[in-house]
Motif scaffolding. Structure first.
Motif, PDB file in Angstrom:
ATOM      1  N   ASP B 218      -7.755   0.399   1.709  1.00 32.40           N
ATOM      2  CA  ASP B 218      -7.564   0.102   0.294  1.00 32.40           C
ATOM      3  C   ASP B 218      -6.512  -0.985   0.077  1.00 32.40           C
ATOM      4  OD1 ASP B 218      -9.393   2.003  -0.415  1.00 32.40           O
ATOM      5  OD2 ASP B 218      -7.879   3.602  -0.601  1.00 32.40           O
ATOM      6  N   VAL B 219      -6.736  -1.702  -1.008  1.00 29.11           N
ATOM      7  CA  VAL B 219      -5.716  -2.619  -1.507  1.00 29.11           C
ATOM      8  C   VAL B 219      -5.045  -1.896  -2.669  1.00 29.11           C
ATOM      9  CG1 VAL B 219      -5.268  -4.874  -2.542  1.00 29.11           C
ATOM     10  CG2 VAL B 219      -7.088  -4.623  -0.830  1.00 29.11           C
ATOM     11  N   VAL B 220      -3.751  -1.640  -2.526  1.00 28.69           N
ATOM     12  CA  VAL B 220      -3.060  -0.778  -3.479  1.00 28.69           C
ATOM     13  C   VAL B 220      -1.954  -1.548  -4.203  1.00 28.69           C
ATOM     14  CG1 VAL B 220      -1.608   1.297  -3.679  1.00 28.69           C
ATOM     15  CG2 VAL B 220      -3.548   1.267  -2.095  1.00 28.69           C
ATOM     16  N   ASP B 221      -1.853  -1.318  -5.487  1.00 28.43           N
ATOM     17  CA  ASP B 221      -0.788  -1.940  -6.285  1.00 28.43           C
ATOM     18  C   ASP B 221       0.533  -1.262  -5.932  1.00 28.43           C
ATOM     19  OD1 ASP B 221      -0.622  -3.281  -9.535  1.00 28.43           O
ATOM     20  OD2 ASP B 221       1.101  -2.483  -8.403  1.00 28.43           O
ATOM     21  N   ALA B 222       1.461  -2.058  -5.454  1.00 25.79           N
ATOM     22  CA  ALA B 222       2.730  -1.502  -4.979  1.00 25.79           C
ATOM     23  C   ALA B 222       3.558  -0.926  -6.120  1.00 25.79           C
ATOM     24  CB  ALA B 222       3.524  -2.567  -4.238  1.00 25.79           C
ATOM     25  N   THR B 230     -10.851  -2.882  -1.935  1.00 22.99           N
ATOM     26  CA  THR B 230     -10.912  -2.530  -0.504  1.00 22.99           C
ATOM     27  C   THR B 230     -10.837  -3.805   0.330  1.00 22.99           C
ATOM     28  OG1 THR B 230     -13.300  -2.645  -0.516  1.00 22.99           O
ATOM     29  CG2 THR B 230     -12.324  -0.464  -0.881  1.00 22.99           C
ATOM     30  N   HIS B 231     -10.576  -3.627   1.614  1.00 24.56           N
ATOM     31  CA  HIS B 231     -10.525  -4.769   2.534  1.00 24.56           C
ATOM     32  C   HIS B 231     -11.180  -4.373   3.853  1.00 24.56           C
ATOM     33  CE1 HIS B 231      -7.479  -2.871   5.010  1.00 24.56           C
ATOM     34  NE2 HIS B 231      -6.906  -2.456   3.897  1.00 24.56           N
ATOM     35  N   GLU B 232     -11.453  -5.358   4.692  1.00 25.81           N
ATOM     36  CA  GLU B 232     -12.168  -5.135   5.956  1.00 25.81           C
ATOM     37  C   GLU B 232     -11.242  -4.877   7.145  1.00 25.81           C
ATOM     38  OE1 GLU B 232     -15.628  -4.980   6.731  1.00 25.81           O
ATOM     39  OE2 GLU B 232     -15.437  -4.573   4.586  1.00 25.81           O
ATOM     40  N   GLY B 233      -9.963  -5.025   6.909  1.00 24.07           N
ATOM     41  CA  GLY B 233      -9.026  -4.809   8.017  1.00 24.07           C
ATOM     42  C   GLY B 233      -7.658  -5.313   7.602  1.00 24.07           C
ATOM     43  N   LEU B 245      -7.451 -11.867  -1.622  1.00 24.54           N
ATOM     44  CA  LEU B 245      -7.179 -10.442  -1.866  1.00 24.54           C
ATOM     45  C   LEU B 245      -8.369  -9.731  -2.501  1.00 24.54           C
ATOM     46  CD1 LEU B 245      -3.487 -10.522  -3.157  1.00 24.54           C
ATOM     47  CD2 LEU B 245      -4.352 -10.085  -0.870  1.00 24.54           C
ATOM     48  N   HIS B 246      -9.176 -10.481  -3.218  1.00 21.45           N
ATOM     49  CA  HIS B 246     -10.379  -9.948  -3.864  1.00 21.45           C
ATOM     50  C   HIS B 246     -10.076  -8.733  -4.738  1.00 21.45           C
ATOM     51  CE1 HIS B 246     -12.543 -12.772  -1.488  1.00 21.45           C
ATOM     52  NE2 HIS B 246     -12.146 -12.218  -0.353  1.00 21.45           N
ATOM     53  N   VAL B 247      -9.009  -8.782  -5.478  1.00 20.42           N
ATOM     54  CA  VAL B 247      -8.799  -7.724  -6.460  1.00 20.42           C
ATOM     55  C   VAL B 247      -9.270  -8.271  -7.803  1.00 20.42           C
ATOM     56  CG1 VAL B 247      -6.998  -6.426  -5.310  1.00 20.42           C
ATOM     57  CG2 VAL B 247      -6.361  -8.399  -6.635  1.00 20.42           C
ATOM     58  N   GLY B 248     -10.236  -7.580  -8.360  1.00 22.62           N
ATOM     59  CA  GLY B 248     -10.915  -8.103  -9.543  1.00 22.62           C
ATOM     60  C   GLY B 248      -9.980  -8.323 -10.721  1.00 22.62           C
ATOM     61  N   ARG B 249      -9.145  -7.333 -10.996  1.00 21.91           N
ATOM     62  CA  ARG B 249      -8.349  -7.398 -12.224  1.00 21.91           C
ATOM     63  C   ARG B 249      -7.043  -8.149 -12.045  1.00 21.91           C
ATOM     64  NH1 ARG B 249      -7.040  -1.690 -13.172  1.00 21.91           N
ATOM     65  NH2 ARG B 249      -7.560  -1.476 -10.970  1.00 21.91           N
ATOM     66  N   THR B 268      -3.606   0.328   4.718  1.00 21.93           N
ATOM     67  CA  THR B 268      -3.305  -0.007   3.323  1.00 21.93           C
ATOM     68  C   THR B 268      -2.645  -1.386   3.231  1.00 21.93           C
ATOM     69  OG1 THR B 268      -2.940   2.318   2.868  1.00 21.93           O
ATOM     70  CG2 THR B 268      -2.092   0.750   1.247  1.00 21.93           C
ATOM     71  N   VAL B 269      -3.146  -2.174   2.293  1.00 23.33           N
ATOM     72  CA  VAL B 269      -2.507  -3.449   1.979  1.00 23.33           C
ATOM     73  C   VAL B 269      -1.871  -3.296   0.604  1.00 23.33           C
ATOM     74  CG1 VAL B 269      -2.900  -5.896   1.497  1.00 23.33           C
ATOM     75  CG2 VAL B 269      -4.133  -4.781   3.367  1.00 23.33           C
ATOM     76  N   LEU B 270      -0.567  -3.446   0.563  1.00 24.93           N
ATOM     77  CA  LEU B 270       0.142  -3.325  -0.707  1.00 24.93           C
ATOM     78  C   LEU B 270       0.271  -4.686  -1.355  1.00 24.93           C
ATOM     79  CD1 LEU B 270       3.073  -0.961   0.335  1.00 24.93           C
ATOM     80  CD2 LEU B 270       1.212  -0.391  -1.245  1.00 24.93           C
ATOM     81  N   VAL B 271      -0.066  -4.748  -2.640  1.00 21.39           N
ATOM     82  CA  VAL B 271       0.068  -6.022  -3.353  1.00 21.39           C
ATOM     83  C   VAL B 271       0.976  -5.834  -4.548  1.00 21.39           C
ATOM     84  CG1 VAL B 271      -2.197  -6.849  -2.605  1.00 21.39           C
ATOM     85  CG2 VAL B 271      -1.987  -5.640  -4.787  1.00 21.39           C
ATOM     86  N   GLY B 272       1.566  -6.917  -4.984  1.00 24.53           N
ATOM     87  CA  GLY B 272       2.463  -6.802  -6.120  1.00 24.53           C
ATOM     88  C   GLY B 272       2.953  -8.161  -6.567  1.00 24.53           C
ATOM     89  N   PRO B 273       3.804  -8.170  -7.571  1.00 22.00           N
ATOM     90  CA  PRO B 273       4.312  -9.433  -8.099  1.00 22.00           C
ATOM     91  C   PRO B 273       5.277 -10.079  -7.101  1.00 22.00           C
ATOM     92  CG  PRO B 273       5.421  -7.586  -9.130  1.00 22.00           C
ATOM     93  CD  PRO B 273       4.335  -7.006  -8.281  1.00 22.00           C
ATOM     94  N   PRO B 274       5.479 -11.383  -7.239  1.00 24.23           N
ATOM     95  CA  PRO B 274       6.280 -12.106  -6.251  1.00 24.23           C
ATOM     96  C   PRO B 274       7.701 -11.588  -6.115  1.00 24.23           C
ATOM     97  CG  PRO B 274       5.723 -13.516  -8.128  1.00 24.23           C
ATOM     98  CD  PRO B 274       4.888 -12.295  -8.241  1.00 24.23           C
ATOM     99  N   VAL B 275       8.204 -10.941  -7.135  1.00 23.45           N
ATOM    100  CA  VAL B 275       9.585 -10.466  -7.068  1.00 23.45           C
ATOM    101  C   VAL B 275       9.746  -9.461  -5.929  1.00 23.45           C
ATOM    102  CG1 VAL B 275       9.212  -8.611  -8.758  1.00 23.45           C
ATOM    103  CG2 VAL B 275      11.522  -9.561  -8.430  1.00 23.45           C
ATOM    104  N   LEU B 276       8.668  -8.750  -5.615  1.00 25.37           N
ATOM    105  CA  LEU B 276       8.740  -7.769  -4.527  1.00 25.37           C
ATOM    106  C   LEU B 276       8.855  -8.425  -3.155  1.00 25.37           C
ATOM    107  CD1 LEU B 276       6.162  -5.025  -5.593  1.00 25.37           C
ATOM    108  CD2 LEU B 276       8.643  -5.055  -5.882  1.00 25.37           C
ATOM    109  N   LEU B 277       8.569  -9.707  -3.118  1.00 23.21           N
ATOM    110  CA  LEU B 277       8.654 -10.429  -1.849  1.00 23.21           C
ATOM    111  C   LEU B 277      10.065 -10.871  -1.534  1.00 23.21           C
ATOM    112  CD1 LEU B 277       5.564 -12.783  -2.048  1.00 23.21           C
ATOM    113  CD2 LEU B 277       5.877 -10.877  -0.465  1.00 23.21           C
TER     114      LEU B 277
END
Lengths: 390, 359
Positions: B218-222, B230-233, B245-249, B268-277
């Motif tokens: 899963d691709v999960v919002d952090a 979802t992702h392939e790996g 990332l292919h997250v629709g929204r 799990t791939v965590l995604v989020g706004p740049p501030v989290l980086l």
């Protein structure tokens, strides 16, 4: 003081004989296409035909059996591809190609190609530890289904380790089962007495016997018509097209003639030098193994494995010392692969990597041997420090 | 001195070798065969060590009048570089194979072999400078900052530096190309190599999928913990990555989302706004020092990716581990990449990034 380079790679190519140089240069500035009907053409034609007759006489065949090519590789390709296709066209059951596992790439690769692209059922014939064909294996392959054999190909003498193959016995077996035999005699012609009438087809190369590069011949007995692989003007019995290389052909004939003149004396000379070289190297360096047949091999070849080092490293160090030797057979990209010949002989891959082919020829002297024998021990010691890299 | 000049078939190594010859060294050209199945030709700037490159390298040696050999290091390269690359990605990190190759192949396997065969150094076309300092030889950034390659050399220890020669560190790329042309080297206008040499089509994710298989997750919002897709790996994702990332929204604030974490264990791939980086603490392991290791905390500038900017901070060493506190927050620090520490232009050393955090 810089010393003269020591050339010990005659199996790769050998210096041109003066007779060949004279013959080539004599014709280089003459105009005339051997296929033309006018006087210059006739003059060129005459040179070609006289050369053909000389080659044929030396090899014990008829002049009409000699087809000039661009070299040994083309001659081998023409024989392998051409004979397979012709024999298969006559009888679809003939799919099997019987070849020794130690053929030169000029035979190996077209045979593999036939297996991959033209439905050939390739049988690689094993060799013994000296690199000599296992005749029983050939016999059982032939006896199993002789009607399915397109051709047999057995080299006259191996280009890496020098082992001479039992061509007469092979020819007798092939005759018994009525199957054509091709022999790659590139290393043999000019060094051994070769009677080409023993086999059905035979390849030779100009520059390996002191002639020019870029010319060779396929001796193919009449009645056996390989399909051509080069198409065009139909020169050379319609088996091979392309304007004839008059200076090259003249040079090839002159070199072959010259090599016959001193064949026995030279063989004796080379064998004496080679045996001394091997004896002195074995004495001064530990862990040396000689590959090939010590009694029945080409007189100028010494193929040695040095335990615990890479042949590449040895070659580099000897090259730096002004001594030219070889890993065995050259490779276009220069990436060394373990030799298929040594592997077929049962040599371990690691030992195969630590080997060198030292090949003497008509210009070799005792001084060359001395220089090598002197340079080798420190080179081996150093290469051993560098290890096998694994 | 007897010198092995590594000739890739490109312009930089050609000019480096030429300069070594001019400096009076006895130079032997060596092309490294690193790939097992070599492509015949280059496609643009991608890949290297094709048969065409080997031919170009041979021509360079011919023009320079030096001997030329091909050294087959494909087995060592497969073990030390390619396998490591795959297992690092499998563990959710983003390795830099060039550093690994310099550490294990060019300045280890090749250098060791060269030294054993009686050579004194290995010469390459890297843009970096070697300076003789009071505590021995120092590695410094190249004069051409845009082309500087000290980052990928920061794994070399004092012994390795002692056997290295980088004749291009004082020149710009333009000067090197001009010099190649002047010297009649036919590779003068050959494009630079980019990407990873053993992935010639540049499709790292596809290459990894072939070797690691697909491992969907899963691709999960952090921030919200919501599953976005979802992702392939997970191995195909790198911290800081934005594309693919292919997250629709879109995110609720309308901003772009980035990969902020990769957990291979749970796929799990965590995604989020740049501030989290944004981080200001970087922990590294497997430190390598280009000279004496620092005794206490030192003021440094760090670089966390090839051709990245340098950020001031303080470095502390604890055995083979290091911790860097940066003075400002830095984005897109991916575990598996190297953190390289500089004092001015001098390279102190490097470590593999293990973890990052924010004070």
């Amino acid at each position: 003081m810089t010393q003269f380079p020591v050339y010990l790679d005659h199996a790769a190519t050998t210096p041109m004989r003066p007779e060949a140089y004279t013959a080539v240069t004599e014709h280089l500035l003459e105009v005339g296409n051997a296929s033309s009907l006018h006087a210059p053409g006739r003059r060129a034609r005459r040179v070609v035909e006289e050369s053909r007759e000389a080659v044929a006489a030396i090899l014990g065949v008829r002049a009409g059996d000699v087809v000039f090519t661009s070299g040994g590789t083309e001659a081998d390709n023409l024989a392998v591809l051409g004979l397979y296709r012709a024999r298969r066209a006559e009888d679809q059951r003939r799919t099997r190609v019987l070849a020794t596992a130690i053929e030169h790439h000029a035979v190996l690769d077209p045979v593999e190609r036939l297996g991959e692209h033209e439905g050939a059922d390739v049988r690689w014939l094993p060799v013994d530890g000296c690199g000599r064909l296992d005749l029983d294996a050939l016999k059982s392959e032939l006896a199993a289904a002789p009607e399915t054999v397109a051709l047999v190909t057995v080299m006259w003498a191996n280009n890496e380790v020098g082992t001479i193959q039992p061509v007469a016995e092979v020819a007798a077996l092939c005759a018994e089962y009525d199957v054509p035999l091709h022999s790659d005699a590139v290393q043999a012609v000019g060094t051994l007495p070769v009677d080409a009438s023993t086999v059905d087809s035979l390849a030779l190369s100009g520059h390996k016997l002191g002639g020019p590069v870029g010319v060779g011949a396929l001796v193919v007995r009449r009645g056996l018509s390989p399909q051509p692989i080069v198409f065009g003007g139909g020169q050379e019995r319609d088996l091979r097209s392309g304007t004839l290389d008059v200076p090259g052909v003249a040079g090839l004939a002159a070199a072959l003639l010259a090599s016959m003149g001193d064949l026995e004396v030279r063989a004796h000379h080379l064998r004496t030098l080679r045996d001394r070289l091997v004896a002195e190297v074995v004495e001064s360096v530990e862990g040396v193994t000689r590959n090939g047949d010590p009694d029945d091999g080409l007189p100028g070849i010494a193929h040695l494995s040095f335990a615990g080092c890479e042949g590449d490293a040895l070659l580099l160090l000897l090259d730096a010392a002004g001594i030219a030797v070889s890993r065995g057979s050259a490779c276009s990209a220069g990436v060394p692969q373990p030799s298929h010949v040594l592997l077929a002989m049962g040599v371990e891959p690691l030992a195969a990597r630590g080997s060198l082919r030292i090949s003497l020829g008509h210009t070799s002297t005792g001084d060359d041997v001395d220089r090598l024998v002197e340079a080798l021990p420190p080179a081996v010691a150093r290469a051993r420090r560098a290890g096998t890299g694994r | 001195m007897k010198v092995v000049a590594a000739l890739s078939g490109g312009v930089d190594s050609a000019v480096a070798a030429a300069r070594a010859v001019d400096a009076g060294h006895e130079v032997v050209g060596v092309h490294l065969a690193l790939a097992r199945d070599r492509a015949q030709e280059r496609t643009g700037s991608r890949g290297c060590c094709t048969v065409e490159d080997a031919r170009d390298a041979r021509r360079v040696a011919d023009v320079l009048g030096i001997p030329f050999y091909v050294w087959d290091l494909s087995e060592r390269f497969a073990e030390d570089v390619v396998e490591d690359f795959v297992s690092e990605y499998a563990a959710g990190r983003t390795p830099n194979p060039c550093l690994r190759c310099n550490e294990r192949i060019k300045f280890s396997a090749v250098l060791d072999r060269a030294l054993a065969l009686g050579f004194g150094a290995v010469c390459t076309g890297h843009y970096a400078r070697l300076v003789e300092g009071p505590d021995g030889r120092e590695l410094h950034r190249a004069v051409d900052d845009g082309k500087d390659q000290s980052y990928v050399l920061a794994v070399l220890d004092a012994d390795q530096l002692a056997g290295s020669m980088f004749p291009l560190g004082g020149s710009t790329k333009d000067e090197v190309r001009a010099e190649a042309r002047r010297r009649g080297l036919l590779v003068a206008d050959k494009p630079d190599s980019h990407d990873i040499c053993f992935i010639p089509d540049g499709d790292t994710a596809g290459w990894l999928r072939d070797r690691l298989g697909s491992a969907p997750g899963d691709v999960v919002d952090a921030v919200s913990g919501e599953t976005l897709g979802t992702h392939e790996g997970a191995f195909a994702f790198t911290v800081g990555q934005r594309r693919g990332l292919h997250v629709g929204r879109p995110a609720e604030d309308g901003g772009r989302r980035y990969v902020v974490g990769v957990d291979v264990g749970s796929a799990t791939v965590l995604v989020g706004p740049p501030v989290l980086l944004e981080v200001d603490r970087i922990e590294g392991e497997r430190a390598r020092w280009c000279g004496p290791a620092p005794a206490g905390p030192v003021e440094v500038d760090v670089q966390v990716r090839a051709h990245g900017e340098r950020i001031p901070g303080v470095l502390e060493r604890d055995g083979a581990a290091v911790r860097v506190m940066t003075r400002e927050r830095v984005r897109g620090v991916a575990p598996g990449q190297a953190v390289v520490a500089y004092a001015g232009t001098r390279v102190l050393g490097s470590a593999t990034i293990a973890r990052t955090s924010r004070a």
